[in-house]
Design a protein around this motif. Structure first.
Motif, PDB file in Angstrom:
ATOM      1  N   ARG A 296     -79.328   6.939 -68.377  1.00  0.00           N
ATOM      2  CA  ARG A 296     -79.400   8.089 -69.280  1.00  0.00           C
ATOM      3  C   ARG A 296     -77.986   8.607 -69.511  1.00  0.00           C
ATOM      4  O   ARG A 296     -77.118   8.468 -68.644  1.00  0.00           O
ATOM      5  CB  ARG A 296     -80.260   9.211 -68.692  1.00  0.00           C
ATOM      6  CG  ARG A 296     -81.733   8.879 -68.584  1.00  0.00           C
ATOM      7  CD  ARG A 296     -82.554  10.080 -68.118  1.00  0.00           C
ATOM      8  NE  ARG A 296     -82.272  10.433 -66.736  1.00  0.00           N
ATOM      9  CZ  ARG A 296     -81.856  11.627 -66.333  1.00  0.00           C
ATOM     10  NH1 ARG A 296     -81.630  12.595 -67.218  1.00  0.00           N
ATOM     11  NH2 ARG A 296     -81.638  11.871 -65.046  1.00  0.00           N
ATOM     12  N   VAL A 297     -77.772   9.218 -70.674  1.00  0.00           N
ATOM     13  CA  VAL A 297     -76.452   9.723 -71.037  1.00  0.00           C
ATOM     14  C   VAL A 297     -76.588  11.156 -71.545  1.00  0.00           C
ATOM     15  O   VAL A 297     -77.464  11.454 -72.366  1.00  0.00           O
ATOM     16  CB  VAL A 297     -75.791   8.859 -72.137  1.00  0.00           C
ATOM     17  CG1 VAL A 297     -74.410   9.413 -72.497  1.00  0.00           C
ATOM     18  CG2 VAL A 297     -75.696   7.401 -71.705  1.00  0.00           C
ATOM     19  N   ILE A 298     -75.716  12.030 -71.033  1.00  0.00           N
ATOM     20  CA  ILE A 298     -75.572  13.379 -71.576  1.00  0.00           C
ATOM     21  C   ILE A 298     -74.230  13.449 -72.273  1.00  0.00           C
ATOM     22  O   ILE A 298     -73.185  13.247 -71.643  1.00  0.00           O
ATOM     23  CB  ILE A 298     -75.653  14.454 -70.480  1.00  0.00           C
ATOM     24  CG1 ILE A 298     -77.049  14.477 -69.851  1.00  0.00           C
ATOM     25  CG2 ILE A 298     -75.316  15.838 -71.047  1.00  0.00           C
ATOM     26  CD1 ILE A 298     -77.183  15.456 -68.694  1.00  0.00           C
ATOM     27  N   GLU A 299     -74.263  13.716 -73.572  1.00  0.00           N
ATOM     28  CA  GLU A 299     -73.031  13.912 -74.337  1.00  0.00           C
ATOM     29  C   GLU A 299     -72.613  15.374 -74.190  1.00  0.00           C
ATOM     30  O   GLU A 299     -73.431  16.274 -74.386  1.00  0.00           O
ATOM     31  CB  GLU A 299     -73.264  13.588 -75.817  1.00  0.00           C
ATOM     32  CG  GLU A 299     -73.688  12.161 -76.093  1.00  0.00           C
ATOM     33  CD  GLU A 299     -72.528  11.184 -76.035  1.00  0.00           C
ATOM     34  OE1 GLU A 299     -71.370  11.639 -75.969  1.00  0.00           O
ATOM     35  OE2 GLU A 299     -72.784   9.964 -76.062  1.00  0.00           O
ATOM     36  N   MET A 300     -71.331  15.599 -73.854  1.00  0.00           N
ATOM     37  CA  MET A 300     -70.855  16.961 -73.610  1.00  0.00           C
ATOM     38  C   MET A 300     -69.751  17.340 -74.595  1.00  0.00           C
ATOM     39  O   MET A 300     -68.905  16.511 -74.941  1.00  0.00           O
ATOM     40  CB  MET A 300     -70.335  17.108 -72.178  1.00  0.00           C
ATOM     41  CG  MET A 300     -71.404  17.025 -71.108  1.00  0.00           C
ATOM     42  SD  MET A 300     -70.729  17.314 -69.435  1.00  0.00           S
ATOM     43  CE  MET A 300     -70.221  19.047 -69.562  1.00  0.00           C
ATOM     44  N   ARG A 301     -69.781  18.593 -74.995  1.00  0.00           N
ATOM     45  CA  ARG A 301     -68.703  19.213 -75.764  1.00  0.00           C
ATOM     46  C   ARG A 301     -68.571  20.656 -75.299  1.00  0.00           C
ATOM     47  O   ARG A 301     -69.573  21.376 -75.223  1.00  0.00           O
ATOM     48  CB  ARG A 301     -68.991  19.200 -77.277  1.00  0.00           C
ATOM     49  CG  ARG A 301     -69.106  17.836 -77.921  1.00  0.00           C
ATOM     50  CD  ARG A 301     -67.787  17.073 -77.944  1.00  0.00           C
ATOM     51  NE  ARG A 301     -67.913  15.823 -78.697  1.00  0.00           N
ATOM     52  CZ  ARG A 301     -68.409  14.703 -78.216  1.00  0.00           C
ATOM     53  NH1 ARG A 301     -68.850  14.670 -76.965  1.00  0.00           N
ATOM     54  NH2 ARG A 301     -68.485  13.616 -78.960  1.00  0.00           N
ATOM     55  N   GLU A 302     -67.377  21.057 -74.949  1.00  0.00           N
ATOM     56  CA  GLU A 302     -67.096  22.440 -74.550  1.00  0.00           C
ATOM     57  C   GLU A 302     -68.046  22.921 -73.458  1.00  0.00           C
ATOM     58  O   GLU A 302     -68.547  24.047 -73.483  1.00  0.00           O
ATOM     59  CB  GLU A 302     -67.152  23.365 -75.761  1.00  0.00           C
ATOM     60  CG  GLU A 302     -66.109  23.009 -76.822  1.00  0.00           C
ATOM     61  CD  GLU A 302     -66.171  23.916 -78.029  1.00  0.00           C
ATOM     62  OE1 GLU A 302     -67.109  24.727 -78.138  1.00  0.00           O
ATOM     63  OE2 GLU A 302     -65.261  23.829 -78.874  1.00  0.00           O
ATOM     64  N   GLY A 303     -68.301  22.043 -72.480  1.00  0.00           N
ATOM     65  CA  GLY A 303     -69.079  22.426 -71.315  1.00  0.00           C
ATOM     66  C   GLY A 303     -70.578  22.396 -71.491  1.00  0.00           C
ATOM     67  O   GLY A 303     -71.314  22.716 -70.551  1.00  0.00           O
ATOM     68  N   ARG A 304     -71.055  21.987 -72.679  1.00  0.00           N
ATOM     69  CA  ARG A 304     -72.491  21.986 -72.942  1.00  0.00           C
ATOM     70  C   ARG A 304     -72.959  20.615 -73.414  1.00  0.00           C
ATOM     71  O   ARG A 304     -72.171  19.867 -74.018  1.00  0.00           O
ATOM     72  CB  ARG A 304     -72.828  23.008 -74.035  1.00  0.00           C
ATOM     73  CG  ARG A 304     -72.546  24.448 -73.665  1.00  0.00           C
ATOM     74  CD  ARG A 304     -72.935  25.359 -74.817  1.00  0.00           C
ATOM     75  NE  ARG A 304     -72.723  26.763 -74.510  1.00  0.00           N
ATOM     76  CZ  ARG A 304     -73.008  27.757 -75.332  1.00  0.00           C
ATOM     77  NH1 ARG A 304     -73.505  27.471 -76.538  1.00  0.00           N
ATOM     78  NH2 ARG A 304     -72.789  29.009 -74.987  1.00  0.00           N
ATOM     79  N   PRO A 305     -74.236  20.294 -73.188  1.00  0.00           N
ATOM     80  CA  PRO A 305     -74.767  19.065 -73.773  1.00  0.00           C
ATOM     81  C   PRO A 305     -74.955  19.231 -75.269  1.00  0.00           C
ATOM     82  O   PRO A 305     -75.258  20.321 -75.752  1.00  0.00           O
ATOM     83  CB  PRO A 305     -76.116  18.891 -73.050  1.00  0.00           C
ATOM     84  CG  PRO A 305     -76.495  20.262 -72.617  1.00  0.00           C
ATOM     85  CD  PRO A 305     -75.206  20.999 -72.339  1.00  0.00           C
ATOM     86  N   VAL A 306     -74.765  18.144 -76.000  1.00  0.00           N
ATOM     87  CA  VAL A 306     -74.960  18.179 -77.446  1.00  0.00           C
ATOM     88  C   VAL A 306     -75.958  17.091 -77.823  1.00  0.00           C
ATOM     89  O   VAL A 306     -76.089  16.073 -77.126  1.00  0.00           O
ATOM     90  CB  VAL A 306     -73.629  17.973 -78.205  1.00  0.00           C
ATOM     91  CG1 VAL A 306     -72.670  19.116 -77.918  1.00  0.00           C
ATOM     92  CG2 VAL A 306     -72.977  16.641 -77.822  1.00  0.00           C
ATOM     93  N   PRO A 307     -76.696  17.270 -78.921  1.00  0.00           N
ATOM     94  CA  PRO A 307     -77.664  16.245 -79.337  1.00  0.00           C
ATOM     95  C   PRO A 307     -76.967  14.930 -79.654  1.00  0.00           C
ATOM     96  O   PRO A 307     -75.828  14.914 -80.147  1.00  0.00           O
ATOM     97  CB  PRO A 307     -78.300  16.844 -80.601  1.00  0.00           C
ATOM     98  CG  PRO A 307     -78.016  18.315 -80.503  1.00  0.00           C
ATOM     99  CD  PRO A 307     -76.714  18.443 -79.787  1.00  0.00           C
ATOM    100  N   THR A 308     -77.636  13.815 -79.367  1.00  0.00           N
ATOM    101  CA  THR A 308     -77.074  12.487 -79.653  1.00  0.00           C
ATOM    102  C   THR A 308     -77.816  11.842 -80.805  1.00  0.00           C
ATOM    103  O   THR A 308     -78.900  12.253 -81.175  1.00  0.00           O
ATOM    104  CB  THR A 308     -77.176  11.599 -78.413  1.00  0.00           C
ATOM    105  OG1 THR A 308     -78.549  11.525 -77.992  1.00  0.00           O
ATOM    106  CG2 THR A 308     -76.353  12.155 -77.283  1.00  0.00           C
TER     107      THR A 308
END
Length: 226
Positions: free
Chosen positions: A214-226
């Motif tokens: 599984r992968v969590i995409e992060m931006r600015e400390g938060r997960p973002v939709p992929t």
């Protein structure tokens, strides 16, 4: 297991006015690889430090094998630390330049009270063999090894304390493509053999999509939709 190996809820890490990790939640099961992917500065490494309790989070929960870690003292954490081990990005920086590889791998056994002079040297040789290093590498120092060999030594050192979770912080980003593939294959084999859980931190999307469950995409400390 009735609970995840690692369960993180609403994690917050701040550095002064800057929020590096902003209410991040995820879990990792035994035998599973969860990847945190994103650009530099998105909070991946701050998350790793907080999971390992090397940097105490400002809010949230970190449960390992069902036990909440954030309220434990360093003394209470000490017996748990062998079971959750880091592997860092720089294979040379994570090993002492003055130590032989054999001594670096043996050190966790001694620190955690697991060293036995009768069978300790054989255990070190077994660990080196497990990560694909010739026993003769044990007599060398880090600067005498290639980057790939050094990273394998770092993995052997992490395995010495029989961990259940490895926190892999950019473990292959400093390696060239052919060496990278060998280290990733080693990590996959070790996971299959030992049932380890991996929190895998990497900025390379192609690598994480190939390697992670599984992968969590992060931006600015938060997960973002992929």
């Amino acid at each position: 297991m009735s609970h995840p190996l690692l369960d993180v809820r609403d994690l917050v890490v701040r550095y002064g006015p800057v929020t590096a990790v902003d209410h991040l939640s995820f879990s990792v099961d035994a035998g599973e690889t969860l990847a945190l992917n994103g650009p530099s500065g998105c909070g991946k490494s701050s998350t790793a430090l907080a999971v390992l309790q090397l940097r105490r989070p400002d809010a949230g929960e970190v449960r390992f094998e069902g036990r909440e870690l954030t309220y434990l003292t360093e003394r209470e954490l000490r017996p748990l630390r062998p079971r959750m081990q880091p592997v860092f990005q720089d294979p040379y920086g994570s090993l002492s330049p003055r130590q032989r590889i054999r001594d670096a791998v043996a050190e966790p056994l001694k620190v955690h009270g697991r060293w036995n002079p009768a069978n300790g040297p054989a255990r070190v040789t077994e660990l080196l063999d497990r990560v694909g290093l010739d026993p003769s590498c044990g007599d060398r120092r880090p600067h005498e090894l290639s980057g790939g060999q050094c990273q394998r030594a770092g993995i052997a050192r992490a395995l010495a304390s029989d961990p259940r979770l490895l926190v892999l912080d950019e473990p292959v980003s400093a390696l060239d493509a052919s060496v990278r593939a060998g280290v990733l294959n080693l990590l996959a084999d070790l996971q299959d053999e030992l049932g380890l859980g991996y929190l895998f931190i990497c900025h390379d999307r192609a690598v994480v999509r190939h390697f992670a469950d599984r992968v969590i995409e992060m931006r600015e400390g938060r997960p973002v939709p992929t």
